[in-house]
Motif scaffolding. Structure first.
Motif, PDB file in Angstrom:
ATOM      1  N   GLU A  63       0.886  -1.046  -0.142  1.00 53.81           N
ATOM      2  CA  GLU A  63      -0.032  -0.060  -0.032  1.00 53.81           C
ATOM      3  C   GLU A  63       0.751   1.224   0.159  1.00 53.81           C
ATOM      4  O   GLU A  63       0.703   2.220  -0.644  1.00 53.81           O
ATOM      5  CB  GLU A  63      -0.764  -0.006   1.168  1.00 53.81           C
ATOM      6  N   ILE A  64       1.690   1.266   1.049  1.00 53.84           N
ATOM      7  CA  ILE A  64       2.699   2.455   0.791  1.00 53.84           C
ATOM      8  C   ILE A  64       3.623   2.742  -0.220  1.00 53.84           C
ATOM      9  O   ILE A  64       3.865   3.697  -0.620  1.00 53.84           O
ATOM     10  CB  ILE A  64       3.454   2.523   2.355  1.00 53.84           C
ATOM     11  N   ALA A  65       3.889   1.512  -0.713  1.00 52.19           N
ATOM     12  CA  ALA A  65       4.686   1.434  -2.077  1.00 52.19           C
ATOM     13  C   ALA A  65       4.056   2.064  -3.224  1.00 52.19           C
ATOM     14  O   ALA A  65       4.536   2.858  -3.881  1.00 52.19           O
ATOM     15  CB  ALA A  65       5.114  -0.010  -2.383  1.00 52.19           C
ATOM     16  N   ARG A  66       2.505   1.923  -3.269  1.00 51.18           N
ATOM     17  CA  ARG A  66       1.713   2.079  -4.367  1.00 51.18           C
ATOM     18  C   ARG A  66       1.709   3.755  -4.036  1.00 51.18           C
ATOM     19  O   ARG A  66       1.907   4.511  -5.218  1.00 51.18           O
ATOM     20  CB  ARG A  66       0.539   1.707  -4.203  1.00 51.18           C
ATOM     21  N   TYR A  67       1.506   4.377  -2.939  1.00 53.83           N
ATOM     22  CA  TYR A  67       1.283   5.634  -2.528  1.00 53.83           C
ATOM     23  C   TYR A  67       2.597   6.361  -2.994  1.00 53.83           C
ATOM     24  O   TYR A  67       2.804   7.380  -3.732  1.00 53.83           O
ATOM     25  CB  TYR A  67       1.157   5.916  -1.105  1.00 53.83           C
ATOM     26  N   PHE A  68       3.723   5.980  -2.768  1.00 56.44           N
ATOM     27  CA  PHE A  68       5.067   6.474  -2.973  1.00 56.44           C
ATOM     28  C   PHE A  68       5.344   6.650  -4.340  1.00 56.44           C
ATOM     29  O   PHE A  68       5.623   7.595  -4.862  1.00 56.44           O
ATOM     30  CB  PHE A  68       6.186   5.715  -2.375  1.00 56.44           C
ATOM     31  N   TYR A  69       5.368   5.331  -5.073  1.00 55.63           N
ATOM     32  CA  TYR A  69       5.664   5.206  -6.438  1.00 55.63           C
ATOM     33  C   TYR A  69       4.821   5.943  -7.402  1.00 55.63           C
ATOM     34  O   TYR A  69       5.317   6.916  -8.382  1.00 55.63           O
ATOM     35  CB  TYR A  69       6.122   3.822  -7.131  1.00 55.63           C
ATOM     36  N   THR A  70       3.607   6.124  -7.262  1.00 54.11           N
ATOM     37  CA  THR A  70       2.570   6.878  -7.775  1.00 54.11           C
ATOM     38  C   THR A  70       2.799   8.291  -7.791  1.00 54.11           C
ATOM     39  O   THR A  70       2.841   9.051  -8.849  1.00 54.11           O
ATOM     40  CB  THR A  70       1.033   6.686  -7.502  1.00 54.11           C
ATOM     41  N   THR A  71       3.013   8.701  -6.463  1.00 53.68           N
ATOM     42  CA  THR A  71       3.194   9.961  -6.249  1.00 53.68           C
ATOM     43  C   THR A  71       4.464  10.656  -6.763  1.00 53.68           C
ATOM     44  O   THR A  71       4.530  11.694  -7.539  1.00 53.68           O
ATOM     45  CB  THR A  71       3.194  10.421  -4.779  1.00 53.68           C
ATOM     46  N   LEU A  72       5.522   9.955  -6.683  1.00 58.47           N
ATOM     47  CA  LEU A  72       7.082  10.267  -7.348  1.00 58.47           C
ATOM     48  C   LEU A  72       7.018  10.044  -8.760  1.00 58.47           C
ATOM     49  O   LEU A  72       8.097  10.600  -9.097  1.00 58.47           O
ATOM     50  CB  LEU A  72       7.835   9.347  -6.614  1.00 58.47           C
ATOM     51  N   GLU A  73       6.056   9.679  -9.459  1.00 58.32           N
ATOM     52  CA  GLU A  73       6.095   9.813 -10.928  1.00 58.32           C
ATOM     53  C   GLU A  73       5.647  11.271 -11.235  1.00 58.32           C
ATOM     54  O   GLU A  73       6.178  11.712 -12.237  1.00 58.32           O
ATOM     55  CB  GLU A  73       5.033   8.725 -11.535  1.00 58.32           C
ATOM     56  N   ARG A  74       4.940  11.945 -10.223  1.00 55.54           N
ATOM     57  CA  ARG A  74       4.561  13.088 -10.831  1.00 55.54           C
ATOM     58  C   ARG A  74       5.420  14.443 -10.012  1.00 55.54           C
ATOM     59  O   ARG A  74       5.330  15.509 -10.544  1.00 55.54           O
ATOM     60  CB  ARG A  74       2.941  13.383 -10.186  1.00 55.54           C
ATOM     61  N   GLN A  75       5.999  14.102  -8.818  1.00 52.20           N
ATOM     62  CA  GLN A  75       6.539  15.069  -8.265  1.00 52.20           C
ATOM     63  C   GLN A  75       7.933  14.449  -7.514  1.00 52.20           C
ATOM     64  O   GLN A  75       7.999  13.193  -7.367  1.00 52.20           O
ATOM     65  CB  GLN A  75       5.750  15.655  -6.818  1.00 52.20           C
ATOM     66  N   ARG A  76       8.935  15.252  -7.017  1.00 49.73           N
ATOM     67  CA  ARG A  76      10.039  14.941  -6.636  1.00 49.73           C
ATOM     68  C   ARG A  76      10.097  14.133  -5.307  1.00 49.73           C
ATOM     69  O   ARG A  76      10.793  13.284  -4.867  1.00 49.73           O
ATOM     70  CB  ARG A  76      11.128  16.105  -6.379  1.00 49.73           C
ATOM     71  N   THR A  77       9.302  14.717  -4.436  1.00 47.53           N
ATOM     72  CA  THR A  77       9.203  14.370  -2.978  1.00 47.53           C
ATOM     73  C   THR A  77       7.795  14.090  -2.624  1.00 47.53           C
ATOM     74  O   THR A  77       6.966  14.379  -3.095  1.00 47.53           O
ATOM     75  CB  THR A  77       9.836  15.265  -1.942  1.00 47.53           C
ATOM     76  N   PHE A  78       7.710  13.506  -1.392  1.00 44.63           N
ATOM     77  CA  PHE A  78       6.349  12.913  -0.579  1.00 44.63           C
ATOM     78  C   PHE A  78       6.619  12.729   0.620  1.00 44.63           C
ATOM     79  O   PHE A  78       7.633  12.091   1.039  1.00 44.63           O
ATOM     80  CB  PHE A  78       6.031  11.765  -1.460  1.00 44.63           C
ATOM     81  N   VAL A  79       5.598  13.260   1.499  1.00 48.87           N
ATOM     82  CA  VAL A  79       5.825  12.820   3.001  1.00 48.87           C
ATOM     83  C   VAL A  79       4.517  12.428   3.403  1.00 48.87           C
ATOM     84  O   VAL A  79       3.278  12.805   3.011  1.00 48.87           O
ATOM     85  CB  VAL A  79       6.094  14.284   3.549  1.00 48.87           C
ATOM     86  N   VAL A  80       4.675  11.391   4.203  1.00 51.92           N
ATOM     87  CA  VAL A  80       3.304  10.665   4.829  1.00 51.92           C
ATOM     88  C   VAL A  80       3.588  10.035   6.159  1.00 51.92           C
ATOM     89  O   VAL A  80       4.934   9.669   6.471  1.00 51.92           O
ATOM     90  CB  VAL A  80       2.759   9.541   3.835  1.00 51.92           C
ATOM     91  N   GLU A  81       2.729   9.813   6.833  1.00 49.58           N
ATOM     92  CA  GLU A  81       2.826   9.345   8.273  1.00 49.58           C
ATOM     93  C   GLU A  81       2.239   8.061   8.303  1.00 49.58           C
ATOM     94  O   GLU A  81       1.051   7.855   7.664  1.00 49.58           O
ATOM     95  CB  GLU A  81       2.043   9.888   9.570  1.00 49.58           C
ATOM     96  N   PHE A  82       2.905   6.769   8.564  1.00 44.87           N
ATOM     97  CA  PHE A  82       2.347   5.571   8.214  1.00 44.87           C
ATOM     98  C   PHE A  82       2.971   4.420   9.478  1.00 44.87           C
ATOM     99  O   PHE A  82       3.984   4.972   9.764  1.00 44.87           O
ATOM    100  CB  PHE A  82       3.015   5.013   6.904  1.00 44.87           C
ATOM    101  N   PRO A  83       2.144   3.762   9.882  1.00 46.07           N
ATOM    102  CA  PRO A  83       2.805   2.707  10.806  1.00 46.07           C
ATOM    103  C   PRO A  83       4.001   1.631  10.218  1.00 46.07           C
ATOM    104  O   PRO A  83       3.827   1.273   9.030  1.00 46.07           O
ATOM    105  CB  PRO A  83       1.539   1.673  11.438  1.00 46.07           C
ATOM    106  N   CYS A  84       4.747   1.402  11.203  1.00 49.72           N
ATOM    107  CA  CYS A  84       5.956   0.531  10.703  1.00 49.72           C
ATOM    108  C   CYS A  84       6.089  -0.223  11.994  1.00 49.72           C
ATOM    109  O   CYS A  84       5.334  -0.590  13.009  1.00 49.72           O
ATOM    110  CB  CYS A  84       7.330   1.518  10.688  1.00 49.72           C
ATOM    111  N   ARG A  85       7.000  -1.101  11.836  1.00 41.50           N
ATOM    112  CA  ARG A  85       7.499  -2.345  12.683  1.00 41.50           C
ATOM    113  C   ARG A  85       9.032  -2.489  12.735  1.00 41.50           C
ATOM    114  O   ARG A  85       9.479  -2.315  11.832  1.00 41.50           O
ATOM    115  CB  ARG A  85       6.850  -3.521  12.310  1.00 41.50           C
ATOM    116  N   ARG A  86       9.356  -2.364  14.247  1.00 46.72           N
ATOM    117  CA  ARG A  86      10.891  -2.706  14.364  1.00 46.72           C
ATOM    118  C   ARG A  86      11.134  -4.108  14.280  1.00 46.72           C
ATOM    119  O   ARG A  86      10.474  -4.887  14.336  1.00 46.72           O
ATOM    120  CB  ARG A  86      11.229  -2.140  15.927  1.00 46.72           C
ATOM    121  N   LYS A  87      12.596  -4.462  14.381  1.00 44.66           N
ATOM    122  CA  LYS A  87      13.025  -5.788  14.079  1.00 44.66           C
ATOM    123  C   LYS A  87      12.293  -6.596  15.506  1.00 44.66           C
ATOM    124  O   LYS A  87      12.080  -7.843  15.255  1.00 44.66           O
ATOM    125  CB  LYS A  87      14.486  -5.726  14.293  1.00 44.66           C
ATOM    126  N   ASP A  88      12.304  -5.991  16.842  1.00 42.37           N
ATOM    127  CA  ASP A  88      11.757  -6.771  17.838  1.00 42.37           C
ATOM    128  C   ASP A  88      10.237  -6.921  17.784  1.00 42.37           C
ATOM    129  O   ASP A  88       9.817  -7.590  18.783  1.00 42.37           O
ATOM    130  CB  ASP A  88      12.142  -5.917  19.111  1.00 42.37           C
TER     131      ASP A  88
END
Length: 226
Positions: free
Chosen positions: A93-118
């Motif tokens: 999902e986040i990859a789709r947001y990133f790559y779709t947006t970066l096709e049109r503009q140079r940068t992109f900022v978003v808040e998104f849940p992530c997970r640590r190694k632990d």
């Protein structure tokens, strides 16, 4: 950091075709080493985790990925960026947001849940930028800033403010109810006192002799007032 920095150089289109024969081009090799050292210093000076991706594979990372995600940068090289997310669905999902947006503009900022190694879940502010003037082979750079504590503090602050607003409204309601109760009690007590006073004045009027015209007039006026 020389390892990750050299990966940046190797991933840069302008440097991929640079001759690296040390005997034939000693100055060029020295210059590349200087650039690698510079980029290494820049990456290590940035507190946010930074990774470079090529078709969603990590090609370089800075030391801050250890603090943010618990991964050593050497563990990440060549791995899918999916390791930073809670599941493959969210990663896609986040990859789709990133790559779709970066096709049109140079940068992109978003808040998104992530997970640590632990396995701990965190919230990250992610800033992505494509490498080069246009998006080629999914080459992008992403910074990850762990804002979990910041967000939690903001929520706690808002919750405290809401509690204060509720308390203030409750106190105002209590004050209004108390004022109404006191006013009602005063009204009732005053009404009773005035009734008693009026009865006393009436009794006094009846006790006065008919010749006491001044006192009779006074009691008459008193009876009118109460």
């Amino acid at each position: 950091m020389e390892k990750s920095a050299s990966m940046i150089l190797n991933a840069s289109p302008g440097l991929q075709d640079t001759p690296l024969n040390m005997q034939a081009h000693p100055v060029s090799h020295e210059r590349l080493q200087e650039l690698a050292a510079l980029e290494s210093s820049i990456l290590d000076a940035i507190p946010q985790a930074i990774v470079g991706l090529h078709n969603r594979r990590i090609i370089f990372a800075n030391n801050a990925v250890k603090d943010t995600f618990g991964w050593h940068r050497d563990e990440l090289i060549g791995r899918s960026v999916t390791v930073f997310y809670r599941n493959r669905k969210e990663s896609s999902e986040i990859a789709r947001y990133f790559y779709t947006t970066l096709e049109r503009q140079r940068t992109f900022v978003v808040e998104f849940p992530c997970r640590r190694k632990d396995g701990a879940d965190i919230l990250c502010r992610m800033r992505a930028a494509r490498i080069g003037e246009r998006l080629v082979e999914g080459r992008i750079v992403i910074t990850y800033e762990d804002i979990t504590v910041q967000k939690r503090a903001a929520l706690e602050l808002e919750r405290s403010r809401e509690q204060l607003r509720s308390l203030s409204a409750h106190l105002q309601s209590v004050r209004e109810k108390e004022s109404t109760r006191i006013a009602r009690e005063i009204h009732d007590e005053l009404g009773q006192s005035l009734t008693a006073l009026k009865m006393d004045v009436s009794w006094l009027t009846k006790q006065l002799p008919a010749g006491c015209t001044a006192l009779l007039e006074k009691t008459r006026r008193m009876a009118q007032l109460v």
